[in-house]
Design an enzyme around this catalytic site. Structure first.
Site, PDB file in Angstrom:
ATOM      1  NE  ARG A  14      -4.447   2.353   4.994  1.00 55.83           N
ATOM      2  CZ  ARG A  14      -3.839   2.281   3.800  1.00 55.83           C
ATOM      3  NH1 ARG A  14      -2.718   2.935   3.572  1.00 55.83           N
ATOM      4  NH2 ARG A  14      -4.351   1.542   2.831  1.00 55.83           N
ATOM      5  CG  ASP A  61      -0.272  11.047  -3.081  1.00 50.14           C
ATOM      6  OD1 ASP A  61       0.923  11.016  -2.726  1.00 50.14           O
ATOM      7  OD2 ASP A  61      -0.884  10.040  -3.503  1.00 50.14           O
ATOM      8  NE  ARG A 108       2.989  -1.810   0.959  1.00 47.43           N
ATOM      9  CZ  ARG A 108       2.015  -0.934   0.814  1.00 47.43           C
ATOM     10  NH1 ARG A 108       1.808  -0.031   1.745  1.00 47.43           N
ATOM     11  NH2 ARG A 108       1.239  -0.937  -0.254  1.00 47.43           N
ATOM     12  CG  HIS A 133       4.132   5.111   3.452  1.00 50.15           C
ATOM     13  ND1 HIS A 133       3.107   5.740   4.120  1.00 50.15           N
ATOM     14  CD2 HIS A 133       3.757   5.051   2.162  1.00 50.15           C
ATOM     15  CE1 HIS A 133       2.148   6.027   3.258  1.00 50.15           C
ATOM     16  NE2 HIS A 133       2.522   5.619   2.062  1.00 50.15           N
ATOM     17  CD  GLU A 170       4.733   8.558   2.490  1.00 47.22           C
ATOM     18  OE1 GLU A 170       5.240   7.880   1.577  1.00 47.22           O
ATOM     19  OE2 GLU A 170       3.536   8.892   2.498  1.00 47.22           O
TER      20      GLU A 170
END
Ligand code: TA6
Length: 290
Positions: free
Chosen positions: A69, A204, A95, A161, A263
């Protein structure tokens, strides 16, 4: 020592982090950074004499096969949920797996680390190669190169990201997205940005068809972070806010106040087709303006 790594003696160190995580520590007179081999995930970067620019959760869990994170997770070869198969991993698989080191190089006032991945996953039947070049110095430059080594075209979604460290997310402004249309993943539907982006609740959003650079103006840290991008048609802005952050379990209960994701992506309507024998390059330069 491997000859491709020799030239950077003193600038690059290979160390083991928590739970056997293999890390590359980069240090030169202009900046420092840490990169995990899992996901080619940059975990930290600070120009010399500056506060960290990239946010890494204090509650980050280092679990094999799971993105850490914070930092700069690489979303590839799709962004968000897979368009057809909901059981496939969110944000693709690159990832979550360990990449190989392709080389390191000492440059003028910077150090370059290149990592490589040749996918071999049931989720992705397309012969392809992925390379990530990270240049650490007073600025941070990241390049993500996707090569189609097969005989068929494929559709690519991807993102850096990036989690930025901010003094207080409620006080920042993001410039560069004025007038852009966006998909609102919190309230549903499409909308159009008016003025700078501010964050006072969960955000978001996928800003579409925008190749613009962004500036994050931070009055608490008294700095502006510049994000210059190429090969990217969408920009995502994300902050989970308190309730979601608590549910996530690795963001910390008040971590959301000091982080902000801006991002550089190709997502939603902005995915790209990579023809056989061709490549796609997403590159981003991060810098701090006083
Ligand atoms: O980029 C924003 C987003 O797609 C959000 O919807 C949010 O869930 C976030 O990424 C984090 O995803 P992750 O899979 O890393 O927990």
């Amino acid at each position: 020592m491997d000859s491709k790594l020799e030239a950077t003696f003193g600038e690059v160190d290979f160390v083991e982090g928590q739970n056997g995580f293999k890390l590359i520590e980069v240090k030169n007179s202009a900046g420092i950074a840490t990169i995990a081999l899992q996901g080619a995930q940059l975990l930290s970067w600070a120009p010399a004499g500056e506060k960290p620019v990239i946010w890494l959760s204090k509650n980050a869990k280092y679990v094999q096969g799971k993105s850490v994170r914070g930092g700069i997770p690489i979303c590839w070869p799709w962004f968000g949920p897979h368009p057809e198969e909901s059981s496939y991993p969110a944000h693709g698989f690159a990832r979550n797996i360990v990449w190989e080191v392709a080389g390191t190089k000492s440059l003028m006032n910077a150090t370059q680390v290149a990592l490589r991945l040749v996918p071999n996953e049931a989720f992705w039947p397309y012969p392809s190669e992925l390379e990530c070049r990270v240049k650490v110095g007073k600025t941070l430059e990241m390049e993500l190169i996707t090569r189609n080594t097969g005989l068929e075209p494929f559709t690519l979604g991807c993102a850096l990201h990036t989690y930025f460290e901010v003094g207080d997310v409620r006080k920042i402004e993001i410039l560069g997205l004025e007038e852009a249309a966006y998909i609102d993943k919190v309230n549903g539907g499409k909308n159009r940005q008016s003025g700078p982006v501010t964050v006072n609740s969960e955000v978001d959003r996928i800003y579409l068809d925008t190749a613009s650079d962004c500036l994050i103006r931070d009055p608490i840290y008294n700095r502006v972070i510049r994000v210059e991008k190429q090969g990217s048609r969408s920009t995502v802005v994300w902050n989970p806010w308190l309730e979601k952050a608590i549910k996530m379990g690795d963001l910390g209960d008040d971590g959301y106040l000091n982080m902000l994701c801006v991002e550089s992506c190709n997502a939603a309507d902005d995915v790209v087709i990579v023809p056989p024998g061709k490549s796609h390059r997403l590159s981003v330069r991060y810098s701090v303006l006083a």
